[in-house]
Scaffold this active site. Structure first.
Site, PDB file in Angstrom:
ATOM      1  N   ASN A   1      -7.023  -2.304  14.724  1.00  0.00           N
ATOM      2  CA  ASN A   1      -8.429  -2.540  14.379  1.00  0.00           C
ATOM      3  C   ASN A   1      -8.596  -3.768  13.486  1.00  0.00           C
ATOM      4  OD1 ASN A   1      -7.485  -1.705  11.898  1.00  0.00           O
ATOM      5  ND2 ASN A   1      -8.841   0.057  11.693  1.00  0.00           N
TER       6      ASN A   1
ATOM      7  N   HIS B   1      -7.009  -4.324  10.579  1.00  0.00           N
ATOM      8  CA  HIS B   1      -6.813  -4.150   9.134  1.00  0.00           C
ATOM      9  C   HIS B   1      -5.563  -4.878   8.659  1.00  0.00           C
ATOM     10  CE1 HIS B   1      -4.382  -0.102   9.577  1.00  0.00           C
ATOM     11  NE2 HIS B   1      -3.571  -1.119   9.544  1.00  0.00           N
TER      12      HIS B   1
ATOM     13  N   ASP C   1       0.809  -1.210   0.000  1.00  0.00           N
ATOM     14  CA  ASP C   1       0.000   0.000   0.000  1.00  0.00           C
ATOM     15  C   ASP C   1       0.845   1.265   0.000  1.00  0.00           C
ATOM     16  OD1 ASP C   1       0.945  -0.464   2.568  1.00  0.00           O
ATOM     17  OD2 ASP C   1      -1.026  -0.808   3.443  1.00  0.00           O
TER      18      ASP C   1
ATOM     19  N   GLU D   1      -9.640  -1.754   5.652  1.00  0.00           N
ATOM     20  CA  GLU D   1     -10.179  -1.365   6.949  1.00  0.00           C
ATOM     21  C   GLU D   1     -11.474  -2.116   7.257  1.00  0.00           C
ATOM     22  OE1 GLU D   1      -8.297   0.352   8.735  1.00  0.00           O
ATOM     23  OE2 GLU D   1      -7.910   2.377   8.034  1.00  0.00           O
TER      24      GLU D   1
HETATM   25  C1  F6R Z   1       1.592  -1.322   6.170  1.00  0.00           C
HETATM   26  C2  F6R Z   1       0.279  -1.894   6.319  1.00  0.00           C
HETATM   27  C3  F6R Z   1      -0.458  -1.871   7.602  1.00  0.00           C
HETATM   28  C4  F6R Z   1       0.406  -2.172   8.821  1.00  0.00           C
HETATM   29  C5  F6R Z   1      -0.405  -2.080  10.099  1.00  0.00           C
HETATM   30  C6  F6R Z   1       0.436  -2.304  11.329  1.00  0.00           C
HETATM   31  O1  F6R Z   1       2.066  -1.462   4.830  1.00  0.00           O
HETATM   32  O2  F6R Z   1      -0.237  -2.347   5.350  1.00  0.00           O
HETATM   33  O3  F6R Z   1      -1.510  -2.799   7.521  1.00  0.00           O
HETATM   34  O4  F6R Z   1       0.962  -3.450   8.685  1.00  0.00           O
HETATM   35  O5  F6R Z   1      -0.998  -0.816  10.180  1.00  0.00           O
HETATM   36  O6  F6R Z   1       1.321  -1.249  11.485  1.00  0.00           O
HETATM   37  P1  F6R Z   1       2.434  -1.274  12.642  1.00  0.00           P
HETATM   38  O7  F6R Z   1       3.391  -2.352  12.262  1.00  0.00           O
HETATM   39  O8  F6R Z   1       3.080   0.088  12.563  1.00  0.00           O
HETATM   40  O9  F6R Z   1       1.718  -1.534  13.907  1.00  0.00           O
END
Ligand code: F6R
Length: 238
Positions: free
Chosen positions: A134, A136, A67, A141
């Site tokens: 959450n 995701h 992403d 989301e």
């Molecule tokens: C990042 C992504 C997100 C993260 C998630 C966890 O490319 O796709 O889904 O993996 O937000 O983020 P952290 O590791 O910062 O807790």
């Protein structure tokens, strides 16, 4: 879902790097799906070290990131392009690296081209995922419907809040993103999900219930035939 519990974050990063190393040994032309965020930083450090020590060589492998914020200039320090260059791509010799273009003027064409580039590359062999508090994955989301293909999506307040720590000026934080959809993620032959830290214990517990929670996107991973979860003790607290 195969579950590996590690004592701490450092062990988790070593275990994840071992899986990358095994994948590369098995298929030097592997296509890797990569993630950003705090979780993979230690893994990327370990991979950079192994490349530097001559233990791994990504020169025939390809990378596709999950992403990118939208809109964002790739030179912005909070863009995922910048993050990947800093943490991995400047240190590791991939044959090619790909991240959705956060500056595109035509997001739907960009998303279609991204999916088609993944297919042309032969599909993803090993897809790395983190998880949001959450639930995701990528920027898919919690919602009532989920996109199959790479798409432009609105970030939830929970994600905006979790990621606001990275933006000095809240006005600079994009509220939308380009993300691989469930179809693109699920087409991966092997998925590696990393969960670290006490703030992820609640969402991890939902996965361990072994049920699909429609409001916890990561729970759909329970349907994929080849997922390895590496989790540290703090996140594995029940
Ligand atoms: C990042 C992504 C997100 C993260 C998630 C966890 O490319 O796709 O889904 O993996 O937000 O983020 P952290 O590791 O910062 O807790």
């Amino acid at each position: 879902m195969k579950k590996i519990v590690c004592e701490n974050y450092s062990e988790l990063c070593i275990a994840a790097a071992d899986l990358f190393e095994a994948q590369l040994a098995k298929k030097p032309t592997s296509v890797f799906g990569l993630a950003t965020g705090s979780t993979p930083i230690g893994l990327y450090e370990e991979l950079s070290k192994r490349v530097n020590d001559g233990k791994m060589d990504f020169s025939n492998a390809k990378a596709f990131n999950l992403d990118e914020y939208y809109p964002i200039n790739p030179t912005h320090p909070q863009s995922y392009k910048y993050f990947m260059d800093e943490n991995l791509f400047n240190k590791v010799n991939f044959a090619s690296t790909n991240i959705p273009n956060g500056e595109t003027t035509n997001p739907s064409a960009e998303c279609a081209e991204y999916d088609s580039a993944i297919k042309t590359a032969g599909g993803i062999d090993l897809q790395l995922l983190g998880i949001g508090v959450n639930g995701h994955i990528g920027f898919n989301e919690p919602d009532t419907t989920y996109s199959i293909n790479t798409n432009l999506t609105k970030l939830t307040e929970s994600t905006l809040e979790a990621n606001s720590r990275f933006f000095d000026d809240p006005n600079e934080q994009p509220r939308t993103a380009l993300t691989m959809g469930f179809g693109s993620i699920f087409a991966a032959k092997h998925i590696l999900l990393l969960i670290s830290g006490g703030n992820k214990a609640e969402v991890a517990r939902k996965l361990f219930e072994g049920k699909i929670h429609t409001d916890v996107p990561a729970s759909f991973l329970l349907l994929h035939p080849n997922v390895t979860l590496i989790i540290d003790k703090d996140a594995n607290e029940n």
